[in-house]
Motif scaffolding. Structure first.
Motif, short mmCIF file in Angstrom:
data_model
loop_
_atom_site.label_atom_id
_atom_site.label_comp_id
_atom_site.label_asym_id
_atom_site.label_seq_id
_atom_site.Cartn_x
_atom_site.Cartn_y
_atom_site.Cartn_z
N ALA A 262 -126.50 42.39 -11.32
CA ALA A 262 -125.21 42.41 -10.62
C ALA A 262 -125.18 43.51 -9.57
N SER A 263 -125.79 44.65 -9.88
CA SER A 263 -125.85 45.74 -8.90
C SER A 263 -126.86 45.46 -7.79
N MET A 264 -127.89 44.66 -8.10
CA MET A 264 -128.82 44.24 -7.04
C MET A 264 -128.08 43.45 -5.97
N ALA A 265 -127.04 42.74 -6.38
CA ALA A 265 -126.28 41.91 -5.44
C ALA A 265 -125.17 42.69 -4.74
N ASP A 266 -125.06 43.96 -5.02
CA ASP A 266 -123.99 44.80 -4.46
C ASP A 266 -124.38 45.30 -3.07
N PRO A 267 -123.61 44.99 -2.03
CA PRO A 267 -123.98 45.43 -0.68
C PRO A 267 -123.45 46.83 -0.33
N SER A 268 -122.78 47.50 -1.25
CA SER A 268 -122.15 48.79 -0.94
C SER A 268 -123.19 49.90 -0.84
N PRO A 269 -122.83 51.04 -0.21
CA PRO A 269 -123.76 52.18 -0.09
C PRO A 269 -124.16 52.77 -1.44
N ALA A 270 -123.38 52.50 -2.48
CA ALA A 270 -123.68 53.06 -3.81
C ALA A 270 -124.71 52.23 -4.56
N ARG A 271 -125.24 51.20 -3.96
CA ARG A 271 -126.12 50.26 -4.65
C ARG A 271 -127.31 50.93 -5.30
N LEU A 272 -128.08 51.73 -4.55
CA LEU A 272 -129.30 52.32 -5.09
C LEU A 272 -128.98 53.32 -6.19
N ALA A 273 -127.97 54.14 -5.98
CA ALA A 273 -127.59 55.11 -7.01
C ALA A 273 -127.18 54.40 -8.29
N ARG A 274 -126.48 53.28 -8.16
CA ARG A 274 -126.06 52.54 -9.34
C ARG A 274 -127.26 51.93 -10.06
N LEU A 275 -128.23 51.41 -9.32
CA LEU A 275 -129.43 50.84 -9.93
C LEU A 275 -130.21 51.91 -10.71
N LEU A 276 -130.37 53.08 -10.11
CA LEU A 276 -131.08 54.15 -10.79
C LEU A 276 -130.33 54.62 -12.03
N THR A 277 -129.01 54.68 -11.92
CA THR A 277 -128.18 55.08 -13.06
C THR A 277 -128.30 54.08 -14.20
N LEU A 278 -128.24 52.79 -13.88
CA LEU A 278 -128.31 51.75 -14.90
C LEU A 278 -129.68 51.74 -15.59
N ARG A 279 -130.73 51.96 -14.81
CA ARG A 279 -132.06 51.98 -15.41
C ARG A 279 -132.18 53.11 -16.42
N ASP A 280 -131.76 54.32 -16.03
CA ASP A 280 -131.88 55.45 -16.94
C ASP A 280 -130.91 55.35 -18.11
N SER A 281 -129.78 54.72 -17.89
CA SER A 281 -128.83 54.51 -18.98
C SER A 281 -129.45 53.63 -20.07
N LEU A 282 -130.17 52.59 -19.65
CA LEU A 282 -130.84 51.73 -20.62
C LEU A 282 -131.96 52.49 -21.32
N MET A 283 -132.70 53.31 -20.58
CA MET A 283 -133.73 54.14 -21.21
C MET A 283 -133.12 55.04 -22.28
N ALA A 284 -132.00 55.67 -21.95
CA ALA A 284 -131.35 56.56 -22.91
C ALA A 284 -130.90 55.81 -24.14
N ALA A 285 -130.34 54.61 -23.95
CA ALA A 285 -129.89 53.81 -25.09
C ALA A 285 -131.07 53.45 -25.99
#
Length: 430
Positions: A262-285
């Motif tokens: 869903a974040s890959m489809a996000d055209p906003s400037p926050a896209r990359l930061a959100r992708l990196l956040t989601l990846r590490d969030s899953l790692m932490a979980a």
């Protein structure tokens, strides 16, 4: 800059400032645990770059000691958590049960090819670790066997895979525990909504949000179905059965992948930061789930494991996010220990001896090939003349940030790396 001369701190004339050599210790498990002052539930060893078997060989020796002498029984690495189930089945001889793609009869070649992501299965050092784990487990009862786990989601540098593996496995697990009418959809409906797997892993979606399927009606419905499936999983009685732990892994992974797409489809400037956040969030979980079952040894990039906020420079400017280590440390407090790795030279990558004004340069002057460094003592030693940050001519190596020393529990310093095996042809991001 040279190592500071021993001096006395103001008001403490009899307390000299330690010399650089006083901060260094041999690289072994007893000295590491002495530096940490505890046997942490999660012992995280970082690396400043990928693809260097010199670093992985040192990791292997240290992890073997911690397993043999200190009772650690899980090794987690920065690799696909679902693919890692194949490695776990291999090293435990299938003693803990298998998932639907694993029958415990795969060869070491099969496991290294299909059980790792990011090309890490091609590493001779990773291969040696897997072979050693299997040999260690020989004739041991299941409860005393060392387990393997992938820490990362099913993500490569160009994006994420289809959620099919995780979702269909989760659905199958729940179908074995519930009346079909309780499930939010049938397996056939799920298959139709998932569609062709290639749509999800479309490489062009990394740079063009419009090429992603992450916000299509089908993807949105899959996110709702996943939420319903997770609720049904949570409603089952607590169980120590291995299949239940895997089902939780499938649920985390399915939800994480759908959020990521869903974040890959996000055209906003926050896209990359959100992708990196989601990846590490899953790692932490994933890491917290492993830690809930027992002590864990972890190996990943320093960026993922540090307590400080992570950052990366991109063509669009700097990006910052909280990494898996920061998230995990906030939950486990002192039960989480982070050991960063720093290197002196990577000559084959154009990284020459470090300037003497840097932490790496000061440690480079020491004679041994590698050391464990007392970061608390090092911080005190460097206080009179704070070191400069090192810069790298190669983007694949992240030098140590000297301002992170106070929140780093220990430092592994490796003076030089050797020419790598050609298994790592193309550097990637952390």
């Amino acid at each position: 800059m040279t190592a500071p001369e021993p001096t006395s701190a103001p008001g403490s004339a009899h307390t000299p400032t330690p010399a650089i050599e006083d901060t260094a210790h041999p690289v072994d498990a007893p000295h590491l645990l002495e530096l940490l002052g505890t046997r942490p539930r999660v012992l995280a060893l970082g690396e400043p770059t990928h693809g260097e078997d010199t670093l992985l060989d040192v990791r292997n020796a240290l992890f073997r000691q911690l397993i043999e002498e200190e009772g650690y029984r899980t090794v987690a690495v920065e690799s696909d958590c679902l693919a890692g189930l194949l490695v776990d089945a291999y090293v435990t001889h299938g003693a803990h049960g298998t998932h639907n793609e694993t029958h415990g009869t795969d060869t070491l070649d099969d496991v290294m090819e299909r059980g790792f992501s990011h090309g890490f299965g091609g590493s001779p050092a990773n291969r040696a670790l897997v072979r050693w784990m299997r040999a260690f487990n020989e004739d041991r009862p299941p409860e005393d066997q060392v387990r393997f786990a992938g820490l990362d989601g099913p993500l490569e540098t160009a994006g994420g895979e289809s959620p099919r593996r995780a979702l269909t496995a989760l659905h199958a697990h729940l179908a074995a525990h519930y009346d079909p009418a309780m499930l939010p959809c049938t397996a056939e409906t799920l298959d139709g909504l998932l569609g062709e797997d290639g749509r999800w892993s479309e490489p062009a979606a990394l740079r063009d949000p419009a090429r992603s399927v992450g916000r299509t009606p089908e993807a949105e419905r899959l996110r709702l179905i996943t939420d319903d499936l997770r609720a049904l999983l949570d409603a089952l009685p607590p169980s120590r059965d291995e299949s239940h732990h895997r089902a939780r892994l499938y649920a985390r992974t399915a939800a994480g992948l759908l959020r990521y797409h869903a974040s890959m489809a996000d055209p906003s400037p926050a896209r990359l930061a959100r992708l990196l956040t989601l990846r590490d969030s899953l790692m932490a979980a994933n890491l917290l789930a492993l830690a809930a079952r027992g002590p864990v040894l972890v190996h990943a990039h320093n960026t993922h494991l540090q307590r400080e906020r992570s950052s990366m420079r991109t063509g669009e400017g700097p990006v910052e996010w909280w990494g898996a280590g920061a998230i995990t440390a906030s939950r486990l407090d002192r039960e989480y220990a982070f050991v960063a790795t720093a290197v002196g030279t990577l000559r084959h990558r154009g990284v020459q001896p470090p300037p003497p004004t840097t932490v790496e340069g000061l440690l480079y002057a020491l004679p041994a090939a590698h050391h464990l460094v007392d970061t608390g003592l090092l911080t005190t030693t460097l206080a009179p003349a704070p070191p400069a940050p090192r810069t790298s001519p190669w983007h694949g190596y992240a030098p140590l940030d000297p301002t992170h020393l106070p929140t780093t529990d220990a430092l592994l310093y490796i003076k030089a790396t050797t020419e790598p095996h050609p298994w790592w042809p193309t550097p990637t991001t952390p």
